[in-house]
Design a protein around this motif. Sequence first.
Motif, mmCIF file in Angstrom:
data_model
loop_
_atom_site.group_PDB
_atom_site.id
_atom_site.type_symbol
_atom_site.label_atom_id
_atom_site.label_comp_id
_atom_site.label_asym_id
_atom_site.label_seq_id
_atom_site.Cartn_x
_atom_site.Cartn_y
_atom_site.Cartn_z
ATOM 1 N N THR A 186 2.324 10.268 8.960
ATOM 2 C CA THR A 186 1.615 10.520 7.692
ATOM 3 C C THR A 186 0.879 11.867 7.686
ATOM 4 O O THR A 186 0.063 12.124 6.814
ATOM 5 C CB THR A 186 0.621 9.379 7.383
ATOM 6 O OG1 THR A 186 -0.323 9.286 8.458
ATOM 7 C CG2 THR A 186 1.336 8.043 7.231
ATOM 8 N N VAL A 212 4.160 10.422 2.458
ATOM 9 C CA VAL A 212 2.711 10.147 2.569
ATOM 10 C C VAL A 212 1.991 11.403 3.076
ATOM 11 O O VAL A 212 0.920 11.762 2.588
ATOM 12 C CB VAL A 212 2.433 8.940 3.502
ATOM 13 C CG1 VAL A 212 0.935 8.636 3.562
ATOM 14 C CG2 VAL A 212 3.203 7.703 3.054
ATOM 15 N N ASP A 236 -4.021 4.186 6.244
ATOM 16 C CA ASP A 236 -4.091 5.567 6.737
ATOM 17 C C ASP A 236 -5.483 5.947 7.241
ATOM 18 O O ASP A 236 -5.621 6.547 8.302
ATOM 19 C CB ASP A 236 -3.636 6.543 5.630
ATOM 20 C CG ASP A 236 -3.249 7.905 6.197
ATOM 21 O OD1 ASP A 236 -2.433 7.939 7.143
ATOM 22 O OD2 ASP A 236 -3.746 8.923 5.702
ATOM 23 N N TRP A 295 1.617 2.070 6.618
ATOM 24 C CA TRP A 295 0.880 3.203 7.191
ATOM 25 C C TRP A 295 0.066 3.916 6.109
ATOM 26 O O TRP A 295 -1.051 4.377 6.371
ATOM 27 C CB TRP A 295 1.843 4.168 7.891
ATOM 28 C CG TRP A 295 2.199 3.664 9.253
ATOM 29 C CD1 TRP A 295 3.207 2.795 9.571
ATOM 30 C CD2 TRP A 295 1.503 3.932 10.477
ATOM 31 N NE1 TRP A 295 3.186 2.520 10.928
ATOM 32 C CE2 TRP A 295 2.156 3.208 11.505
ATOM 33 C CE3 TRP A 295 0.406 4.729 10.812
ATOM 34 C CZ2 TRP A 295 1.745 3.252 12.836
ATOM 35 C CZ3 TRP A 295 -0.004 4.774 12.139
ATOM 36 C CH2 TRP A 295 0.659 4.035 13.133
ATOM 37 N N LYS A 296 0.608 3.974 4.904
ATOM 38 C CA LYS A 296 -0.151 4.588 3.802
ATOM 39 C C LYS A 296 -1.393 3.742 3.484
ATOM 40 O O LYS A 296 -2.501 4.273 3.334
ATOM 41 C CB LYS A 296 0.743 4.701 2.561
ATOM 42 C CG LYS A 296 0.056 5.343 1.365
ATOM 43 C CD LYS A 296 0.977 5.472 0.179
ATOM 44 C CE LYS A 296 0.242 6.086 -0.998
ATOM 45 N NZ LYS A 296 1.141 6.308 -2.152
ATOM 46 N N MET A 310 7.546 8.347 5.565
ATOM 47 C CA MET A 310 6.307 8.764 6.235
ATOM 48 C C MET A 310 5.912 10.168 5.778
ATOM 49 O O MET A 310 4.738 10.446 5.491
ATOM 50 C CB MET A 310 6.485 8.741 7.756
ATOM 51 C CG MET A 310 6.769 7.375 8.333
ATOM 52 S SD MET A 310 5.415 6.193 8.189
ATOM 53 C CE MET A 310 4.549 6.445 9.720
ATOM 54 N N SER A 323 6.425 2.603 6.163
ATOM 55 C CA SER A 323 5.601 3.699 5.619
ATOM 56 C C SER A 323 4.567 3.213 4.581
ATOM 57 O O SER A 323 3.445 3.725 4.576
ATOM 58 C CB SER A 323 6.471 4.831 5.063
ATOM 59 O OG SER A 323 7.347 4.364 4.078
#
Length: 281
Positions: free
Chosen positions: A60, A88, A27, A23-24, A85, A20
């Motif tokens: 997200t 976020v 993004d 992914w942040k 996730m 996560s």
Amino acid sequence: MELEIEQIRDQQKETWNKFSPGWKKWDELTMDFLKPMGDEIIKLISPKNDAIVLDVAAGTGEPGLTIASHLNGGKVISTDLAEGMLEVAQENAKKRGIKNFETIVCDVCELPFADNTFDAISCRFGFMFFPDMQLAIKEMTRVLKPGGKIATAVWNVPEKNFWITATMGTIGKNMEISPPPPGAPGMFRCAKEGFMSDLFSQAGLKNISVNEVTGKLNCKTTDVYWSMINDVAAPVVAALSKADDTLKEKIKNEVYLLVNQKYPDNNVIIDSSALVIYGEK
């Protein structure tokens, strides 16, 4: 089998929580990349202003956040296995001032909602990873209202998705990677023609359609591509963790060579292809 499904689910929860932060970090790039698939899902389910919409495997937050921003009086409930996730997603909702958006950590195979709760359901790139896809679509259909709409996106065949095969293919050439057992969760598990429409049909959904939707991963440089793929792609990280430094460097150099050959002007904008499947209850 139940135990096996539970083990896969626990492993995935751990993996997505671990990734996560990546992914942040990426993004903006990844959401731009996946936007055409989300837009197609939104177009197909076309939620009315007061609709209650479920977004499954929300990650997200998209396309749930965009759907929520279009509703006037309705709301979106976003679910995911990984609380990291969804944290976020909540941050993204706050940043954008979206208040009609809730998140719930849960498994798609055990949705904590009553029958006939939702007007529409979206699910962008979740199906390939569900341990039991039949149970997942059955659960989604259960919580969908009669006449309700559902749309989901899955990755198309490897040949149309260089953005991941450039790296995974190179790893495969350099390392012995055991293929996952047939039917195990994986990127291209839902790509076979007719697979998803059969799944929808078995769940009792009707007016089923399948569209190809393309996207572009706009990395601009090979450095950005390599960094991003190593921060967000769990299979890449898992494979490279088994390689020593020399082999890692060799794989990296070969990926760079491959990507630079395809984009010699160093303007790395990689095409992708997905299938968007639609049905009605």
